[in-house]
Write a protein that holds these residues in place. Structure first.
Motif, PDB file in Angstrom:
ATOM      1  N   LYS A 323      -2.484  12.905  49.391  1.00  0.00           N
ATOM      2  CA  LYS A 323      -1.542  11.694  49.173  1.00  0.00           C
ATOM      3  C   LYS A 323      -1.948  10.779  47.941  1.00  0.00           C
ATOM      4  N   GLU A 324      -3.278  10.196  47.917  1.00  0.00           N
ATOM      5  CA  GLU A 324      -3.709   9.191  46.774  1.00  0.00           C
ATOM      6  C   GLU A 324      -3.570   9.807  45.491  1.00  0.00           C
ATOM      7  N   CYS A 325      -4.177  11.447  45.461  1.00  0.00           N
ATOM      8  CA  CYS A 325      -4.134  11.865  44.332  1.00  0.00           C
ATOM      9  C   CYS A 325      -2.732  12.201  43.658  1.00  0.00           C
ATOM     10  N   LEU A 326      -1.650  12.492  44.720  1.00  0.00           N
ATOM     11  CA  LEU A 326      -0.251  12.977  44.134  1.00  0.00           C
ATOM     12  C   LEU A 326       0.456  11.372  43.843  1.00  0.00           C
ATOM     13  N   ASP A 327       0.237  10.436  44.591  1.00  0.00           N
ATOM     14  CA  ASP A 327       0.788   9.201  44.215  1.00  0.00           C
ATOM     15  C   ASP A 327       0.333   8.942  42.908  1.00  0.00           C
ATOM     16  N   SER A 328      -0.972   8.955  42.458  1.00  0.00           N
ATOM     17  CA  SER A 328      -1.235   8.424  41.388  1.00  0.00           C
ATOM     18  C   SER A 328      -0.710   9.467  40.253  1.00  0.00           C
ATOM     19  N   ILE A 329      -0.689  10.883  40.381  1.00  0.00           N
ATOM     20  CA  ILE A 329      -0.312  11.900  39.499  1.00  0.00           C
ATOM     21  C   ILE A 329       1.276  11.659  39.185  1.00  0.00           C
ATOM     22  N   LEU A 330       1.876  11.229  40.229  1.00  0.00           N
ATOM     23  CA  LEU A 330       3.311  11.188  39.959  1.00  0.00           C
ATOM     24  C   LEU A 330       3.842  10.070  39.264  1.00  0.00           C
ATOM     25  N   LYS A 331       2.746   8.956  39.324  1.00  0.00           N
ATOM     26  CA  LYS A 331       3.186   7.772  38.622  1.00  0.00           C
ATOM     27  C   LYS A 331       2.661   7.826  37.055  1.00  0.00           C
ATOM     28  N   GLY A 332       1.614   8.484  36.734  1.00  0.00           N
ATOM     29  CA  GLY A 332       0.878   8.701  35.601  1.00  0.00           C
ATOM     30  C   GLY A 332       0.037   7.590  35.336  1.00  0.00           C
ATOM     31  N   PRO A 333      -0.459   7.397  33.963  1.00  0.00           N
ATOM     32  CA  PRO A 333      -0.655   8.610  33.133  1.00  0.00           C
ATOM     33  C   PRO A 333      -1.810   9.386  33.674  1.00  0.00           C
TER      34      PRO A 333
END
Ligand SMILES: NC(=O)c1ccc[n+]([C@@H]2O[C@H](COP(=O)([O-])OP(=O)(O)OC[C@H]3O[C@@H](n4cnc5c(N)ncnc54)[C@H](O)[C@@H]3O)[C@@H](O)[C@H]2O)c1
Ligand SMILES: Nc1ncnc2c1ncn2[C@@H]1O[C@H](COP(=O)(O)OP(=O)(O)OP(=O)(O)O)[C@@H](O)[C@H]1O
Length: 522
Positions: A323-333
């Motif tokens: 969840k944390e990983c995808l959260d930050s990936i969907l926000k970027g960079p």
């Protein structure tokens, strides 16, 4: 040269006789030169001048035939290189076309209305041209919005592919410069203008809307995570989700709630996936990343690989923290590694011309040419652009990308190479020679591996460990860098991830530290 030494040490008397004009030993011994030598050394030699003349004539014919075969090989390699350049140019033009399209649309403020036929487009206006220069030439590379087949989604809104911008980081500093020259000749001084390999950063310009989730089959833990992840991505992130047909069946067996999950019906739809998908998530090991890459025969969307395998060189993300990983990936960079792929063409001797070549196959790790089930040595002639490299006599040859350098090539004695280093590894498998060291060649070359006509057995090519193809004598494999790399998301950055994987995955150079007490340099 290695084959020279091997031949002479094995007492092969035909070495000097079969040395070609450009100084290498060719294995195109279409005529049994050993037999010719025996004839020359036999008691008849002195007495029968005709026999000597005949043997000389045979040798001349053999030489001529060898030259013809070499000429054909180099012409085919050149044709393959031209084809590669053409494809590269075409890919660039396509990219340029879509930029042009989106610039014109922005200018005319057309909103969601799209012109589908590029032929209808007027030439780029000066302003649009300047915009293109500003956008793509000097500020990194921008992706371009692509419509999903002109179809509407369930909310009858047009779904656009998210656009993003790539920029380079060097020694911690961001640089938006997209400079093509590697070497600068300003003021007569030769200086290196750009490092070829830098950390690349991807910044979303619009939010990703569609993800494709690919999963390792027959794994209960992967299946459980997939169900959880699909639910979370839909409920929390409102994303459109694609999965493989088998996974959709599994999800629907779990609950009819998953009816929104999309899939494809045939290979044609798979070919169009890159125009719909913003992000690919893989749940499995390195094999699942290879699988994901193999689905995209052209451009590949960024891949986020979660580790659910045993080794995980290319899977830096921990599934427990998805969840944390995808959260930050969907926000970027996102830091990404651009992993180069090799484009392989099998060229059959039976084909009448180069254009009858089979469909190219793209590999992320390597293409292997080996002896398959045959117990004979493989005999492979290798050319790099138009130059003869060597003749591989052994179990086979691996042509690997730098990403694949930690896979089969490593097991065969090749170096481990950082995935951002542009190069092609040339690694023999069990060569029957004491002096055959692996090579690393520059990324711009075209390699050609030819099964000679006089080979005792066929060879076998396999691509990322799959899709074995038999190569008959006379057949060849031509291989060069593909224009479509695989962008994989990094946990930290490509260097940190690479070093962590060789430490954790391979326990590279793990040794107990020597204790402080003991003898010292006085
Ligand atoms: N002797 C060997 O080491 C050997 C033999 C055959 C194939 N392979 C490799 O297996 C790959 C296919 O992988 P698979 O998972 O589909 O088959 P697989 O299930 O047989 O796994 C092969 C192993 O290679 C590892 N691997 C794959 N790519 C890697 C990479 N880039 N860096 C480090 N390790 C990597 C995988 O994690 C796995 O442990 C081939 O591309 C080839 O490189 C290795
Ligand atoms: N979506 C997929 N569809 C079909 N086959 C797949 C798919 N994903 C992976 N595979 C195949 O499944 C095999 C195992 O996959 P993977 O390497 O990801 O798992 P693993 O073997 O458990 O991981 P590791 O190699 O790290 O131990 C590979 O041969 C791969 O090609």
């Amino acid at each position: 040269m290695a084959p020279n030494k091997l031949n002479s040490s094995s007492g092969n008397s035909s070495v000097h006789g079969s040395q070609s004009d450009n100084g290498f030993i060719s294995s195109f011994s279409l005529f049994p030169e050993k037999a010719v030598q025996e004839l020359l050394q036999s008691p008849v030699q002195g007495s029968d001048d005709h026999l000597i003349e005949f043997s000389e004539a045979l040798r001349t014919v053999a030489k001529a035939l060898r030259r013809v075969a070499e000429g054909k090989a180099s012409a085919q390699a050149e044709a393959a290189e031209w084809k590669r350049k053409f494809e590269l140019e075409r890919a660039r033009n396509l990219q340029f076309d879509s930029t042009e399209k989106s610039s014109l649309e922005n200018q005319a403020d057309l909103g969601d209305v799209r012109i589908n036929n590029p032929a209808n487009h007027p030439p780029l206006s000066k302003k649009a041209n300047e915009r293109f220069e500003r956008c793509c030439s000097s500020n990194g590379i921008c992706s371009h919005e692509v419509l999903r087949d002109g179809k509407s989604d369930s909310d009858s809104k047009m779904v656009r592919k998210a656009s993003f911008k790539l920029s380079w980081y060097c020694k911690g500093e961001q640089s938006d410069q997209h400079k093509h020259d590697v070497v600068s000749f300003e003021k007569g001084n030769i200086t290196t203008a750009e490092r070829s390999s830098k950390q690349i950063s991807l910044k979303w310009e619009s939010s990703p809307q569609t993800v494709l989730i690919l999963t390792k089959p027959n794994s209960a833990s992967v299946q459980i995570l997939c169900v959880e992840m699909v639910r979370w991505l839909r409920q929390q992130k409102k994303l459109n989700i694609y999965v493989e047909p088998r996974v959709r069946v599994d999800l629907l067996t779990e609950s009819s709630y998953f009816n929104f999950v999309e899939t494809w019906n045939d290979d044609k739809e798979v070919l169009a996936l890159h125009t719909k998908v913003d992000l690919v998530i893989t749940l499995g090991g390195d094999g699942t990343v290879l699988w994901a890459a193999s689905m995209f025969k052209g451009p590949v969307p960024p891949i986020v690989p979660f580790s659910l395998g045993s080794l995980g060189f290319m899977t830096p993300f921990y599934s427990e923290h998805y969840k944390e990983c995808l959260d930050s990936i969907l926000k970027g960079p996102i830091s990404i590694a651009l992993r180069h792929r090799l484009q392989c063409h099998v060229i059959r001797d039976a084909a009448k011309n180069e254009y009858e070549a089979e469909e190219p196959i793209l590999v992320l790790n390597e293409v292997t040419i080996d002896r398959g089930i045959s117990s004979f040595l493989t005999n492979l002639e290798c050319y790099c652009d138009n130059s003869f490299v060597t003749c591989v006599q052994g179990d086979g040859l691996i042509l690997s990308t730098t990403s694949g350098s930690t896979a089969y090539s490593l097991a065969a004695g090749g170096s481990m190479v950082h995935p951002q280093v542009p190069g092609i590894l040339f690694t023999p498998i069990c060569p029957h020679s004491l002096s055959f060291r692996p090579l690393i060649l520059p990324e711009h070359v075209t390699l050609r591996v030819q099964v000679p006509f006089n080979s005792r057995s066929p060879a076998w090519a396999s691509f990322d460990g799959k899709d074995r193809k038999q190569l008959e004598p006379g057949d060849a494999l031509v291989c060069s860098m593909a224009p479509w790399p695989v962008p994989t998301a990094c946990l930290v950055d490509s260097t940190n991830d690479f070093l962590r994987s060789i430490h954790e995955g391979l326990h590279w150079n793990l040794r107990k530290t020597q204790s402080f007490d003991g003898p010292r340099e006085s």
